[in-house]
Design a protein around this motif. Structure first.
Motif, short mmCIF file in Angstrom:
data_model
loop_
_atom_site.label_atom_id
_atom_site.label_comp_id
_atom_site.label_asym_id
_atom_site.label_seq_id
_atom_site.Cartn_x
_atom_site.Cartn_y
_atom_site.Cartn_z
N SER A 107 84.06 -18.64 59.18
CA SER A 107 83.46 -19.89 58.71
C SER A 107 82.92 -19.69 57.29
CB SER A 107 82.33 -20.31 59.63
OG SER A 107 81.22 -19.42 59.48
N THR A 108 82.52 -20.77 56.66
CA THR A 108 81.95 -20.70 55.32
C THR A 108 80.72 -19.80 55.31
OG1 THR A 108 82.78 -22.87 54.72
CG2 THR A 108 80.92 -22.04 53.44
N GLY A 109 79.83 -19.99 56.26
CA GLY A 109 78.62 -19.18 56.33
C GLY A 109 78.92 -17.71 56.56
N GLN A 110 79.90 -17.42 57.40
CA GLN A 110 80.28 -16.04 57.65
C GLN A 110 80.87 -15.41 56.39
OE1 GLN A 110 82.84 -16.93 60.95
NE2 GLN A 110 81.31 -16.29 62.47
N ARG A 158 80.07 -16.24 53.32
CA ARG A 158 78.93 -16.03 52.42
C ARG A 158 78.16 -14.77 52.83
NH1 ARG A 158 78.79 -18.60 47.66
NH2 ARG A 158 76.56 -18.36 47.69
N ARG A 159 77.96 -14.59 54.15
CA ARG A 159 77.27 -13.38 54.61
C ARG A 159 78.10 -12.14 54.34
NH1 ARG A 159 76.00 -13.86 60.49
NH2 ARG A 159 77.56 -15.50 60.57
N ASN A 182 73.93 -21.16 49.83
CA ASN A 182 74.94 -22.19 50.12
C ASN A 182 75.77 -21.81 51.34
OD1 ASN A 182 74.08 -23.60 47.92
ND2 ASN A 182 75.98 -23.42 46.76
N GLY A 183 75.93 -22.74 52.25
CA GLY A 183 76.75 -22.52 53.43
C GLY A 183 76.07 -21.76 54.55
N LEU A 184 74.81 -21.39 54.37
CA LEU A 184 74.10 -20.63 55.40
C LEU A 184 73.26 -21.54 56.28
CD1 LEU A 184 72.79 -17.51 53.42
CD2 LEU A 184 74.92 -17.76 54.72
N ASP A 185 73.23 -21.23 57.57
CA ASP A 185 72.34 -21.96 58.47
C ASP A 185 70.93 -21.40 58.32
OD1 ASP A 185 72.29 -19.52 59.88
OD2 ASP A 185 73.65 -20.23 61.44
N SER A 240 70.53 -17.62 59.11
CA SER A 240 71.12 -16.78 58.07
C SER A 240 70.33 -16.84 56.77
CB SER A 240 72.57 -17.20 57.81
OG SER A 240 73.35 -17.01 58.97
#
Length: 122
Positions: free
Chosen positions: A53-56, A58-59, A80-83, A86
């Motif tokens: 995913s986008t967040g993954q 970014r991480r 950006n893109g993190l929940d 995160s």
């Protein structure tokens, strides 16, 4: 390899490469993926990056920063893109780096908790 480019053979985290393969250049010899564990991605080390995913993603990018051991971090829109979970992890990792004497320059439009940071509004 062009002698002027230190990372000439390094490619980005994308496509069919698995996450660990994309991060492995930043790990110390014999590195065991602690950076992936620190950002909650250790279980996804064998997953192709294109499936993250986008967040993954970014991480994963932030894991590269952690694994680098660099004393100065330049982070462009790191939230950006993190929940929210995160984002809290990101804030904690930045705080720990700063507490250990590291320097972090963050360019962001999102509120990120950076206690005692010097803000420069442009």
């Amino acid at each position: 390899m062009n002698p002027g480019l230190a990372f000439d053979a390094v490619t980005c985290l994308r496509g069919g490469r698995i996450l660990f393969e994309g991060l492995s250049f930043a790990l110390a010899p014999g590195g065991d993926g602690l950076a992936l564990e620190a950002v909650g991605l250790a279980d996804l080390a064998d997953v192709p990056v294109r499936l993250l995913s986008t967040g993954q993603r970014r991480r994963a990018g932030f894991a590269r920063v952690l694994a680098s051991g660099a004393p100065i971090w330049l982070l462009d829109e790191p939230g950006n893109g993190l929940d929210t979970v995160s984002l809290a992890m990101l804030e904690a990792r930045i705080a720990a780096h700063r507490a250990g004497g590291g320097i972090v320059l963050v360019a962001t439009h999102q509120p990120i908790a950076l206690p005692d940071a010097q803000e420069i509004a442009l």
